[in-house]
Design a protein around this motif. Sequence first.
Motif, PDB file in Angstrom:
ATOM      1  N   ILE A 182      -4.494  -4.312   2.322  1.00  0.00           N
ATOM      2  CA  ILE A 182      -3.815  -5.360   3.097  1.00  0.00           C
ATOM      3  C   ILE A 182      -4.814  -6.201   3.882  1.00  0.00           C
ATOM      4  CG2 ILE A 182      -2.195  -5.786   4.997  1.00  0.00           C
ATOM      5  CD1 ILE A 182      -0.619  -3.320   4.027  1.00  0.00           C
ATOM      6  N   ASP A 215       0.869  -1.178   0.000  1.00  0.00           N
ATOM      7  CA  ASP A 215       0.000   0.000   0.000  1.00  0.00           C
ATOM      8  C   ASP A 215       0.904   1.225   0.000  1.00  0.00           C
ATOM      9  OD1 ASP A 215      -1.770   2.149   0.567  1.00  0.00           O
ATOM     10  OD2 ASP A 215      -3.122   0.817   1.672  1.00  0.00           O
ATOM     11  N   SER A 258      -5.059  -0.289   6.333  1.00  0.00           N
ATOM     12  CA  SER A 258      -4.994  -0.450   4.880  1.00  0.00           C
ATOM     13  C   SER A 258      -6.004  -1.486   4.390  1.00  0.00           C
ATOM     14  CB  SER A 258      -3.584  -0.877   4.468  1.00  0.00           C
ATOM     15  OG  SER A 258      -3.564  -1.312   3.124  1.00  0.00           O
ATOM     16  N   SER A 281      -0.380  -0.821   8.282  1.00  0.00           N
ATOM     17  CA  SER A 281      -1.102  -1.931   7.652  1.00  0.00           C
ATOM     18  C   SER A 281      -2.467  -2.150   8.293  1.00  0.00           C
ATOM     19  CB  SER A 281      -0.264  -3.211   7.745  1.00  0.00           C
ATOM     20  OG  SER A 281       0.319  -3.365   9.018  1.00  0.00           O
TER      21      SER A 281
END
Length: 570
Positions: free
Chosen positions: A279, A266, A276, A273
């Motif tokens: 993800i 990302d 995200s 993360s």
Amino acid sequence: MIPKHISAVILSLFISCTAFAQRQSFIETVTKQNQWVDSVYRKMSRKERIGQLFYVRAHTNKGKAYEDSVAKVIEEEHIGGLVFFQGGPVRHANLINNYQKVSKVPLLIAMDGEWGLGMRLDSSVSYPYQMTLGAIQDNNLIYKMGQMVAYDFKRLGMHINFAPDMDINNNPNNPVINYRSFGDNKYNVAQKGISYFKGMQDAGVIVFAKHFPGHGDTNVDSHFDLPQLPFTRGRLDSLEEYPFREAIAAGVSGVMIAHLNIPSLDTTKNLPSTLSRPIVTGILKDSLGFKGIVASDAMEMKGVTKFFPKGEADLRAFLAGNDLIELSENSAVSAKLILKAIRRGKITREEFEAKIKKLLAAKYWAGLNQYKPTTPYGILGDINRPASAELIQQLCDAAITVVKGNATTLRQDPLKKTAIISIGVDRPTVFETELSKWYPNSMVYLINKNTPLAQIRQMLASLKKFDQTFVSIHDTRTRPQSKLDYSSDVKMLIAELAAKPNVVTSVFANPYTIAGLPGIEKSAGLLVGYQKDDAMQRSAVKVITGVMKPSGKLPVTINTFFTTGMGMRF
């Protein structure tokens, strides 16, 4: 104390519950329609449904005002669960019972217990660290440990263990994972992690493999800042994600997301993360097909709040695909932001409903549809039972690793004049006490981590009259780091001793500490004991004296002398 016959009945009841849990598949439970789940969901307001996302901090060592403040949050915000931290086991059980009374829907109670209750609680058993378990070749022992840990959790009224840690620790200087990992070999990490979580899950506890997609190769602690993983998508897919992929295939109930910035997955600047969607949803849920519960790592950590304060992090974690938001800085503020996002259509009604029903299904699987309070009577005896101590000794016996020497080298001659030196301590150790029983013509020395040079030289001079020497190195810190906090003089002493003939050295510390002790490889015999515990010291004595054959293998590479998989058998 509760009478033994009543305690036995309690144990029997918990074993019966375990047998019931083993007949169910957690993933099937959370993905199939459930009448209890549907009924509870229908009766909830939208605010109450949003509350189920949040799991807030709880303690029993912060006083009544703090405890009451948590109860107020439970009543007013209708949160889904609690994450318990420091305190005592009996106090925890009593407070859990009290909190359940004030909650409209039964709470899921969680704790980080990577090595059991002792990771957080006083008066509780601690099993070996995961790094120690990484040396063991019989994974059935690790499965048994999982069952023991699960029993302890359920005995206190807890349902979730945020464990195991399935990060591959391939950075010796990792400040936050390190000894919490099973090692640096992805296959070993996966196998050990699966054995551990299956033991817990089969015994009725919800588990979370962490920290996806992998926190092992970092040199920043995400509690204090945002680490970055600069690796390619291919490297992450083949290495870091491997244990999680295997865990998902083995039916793990939950996965916890790490606070890591990963540009290859990302490109959003400074985005952890956890926040995200590519993800959390794109990789974990869609590509890897994970159907269980996705939990954020603690949302109070600087790794996530540094760039997304005031509830923004929680909102983004929710929209990214997390089902469980752990330790929000301000759950009331975050809940309002999530409510606005739902009203504005930033998430579909179907996705929101699926999240909440998944969390309710977890409550059903944990037996909260027929909630019964735990009894505090006899808890200390139950969680510190003889079977636990026996298993800990078995685990240590299986982990102790010989990286240099053989049976003759280690045993030396029991009749010769023998020096037994414990370093890093200021009181007699189990190692020297037990070993001296086998060497009647021996003398014991103690060297603490800052012993003056003059005293060291005096001891070295006295060693000339001895034929052989056993040295033990101890890290007495609660959390064993990669480098010993010894003075330079004491480290030089270790090198001098290792260079002498007939010296056997045992290291009861993080295995990485060996790299910071140049010259230790010259020892005639070298044993790695991984941690300071008495059980591990007894294991070393068993191997040295020939009572037991060593079977452990290094779970990490220390330096060019000692690499992953090394371990003598004789």
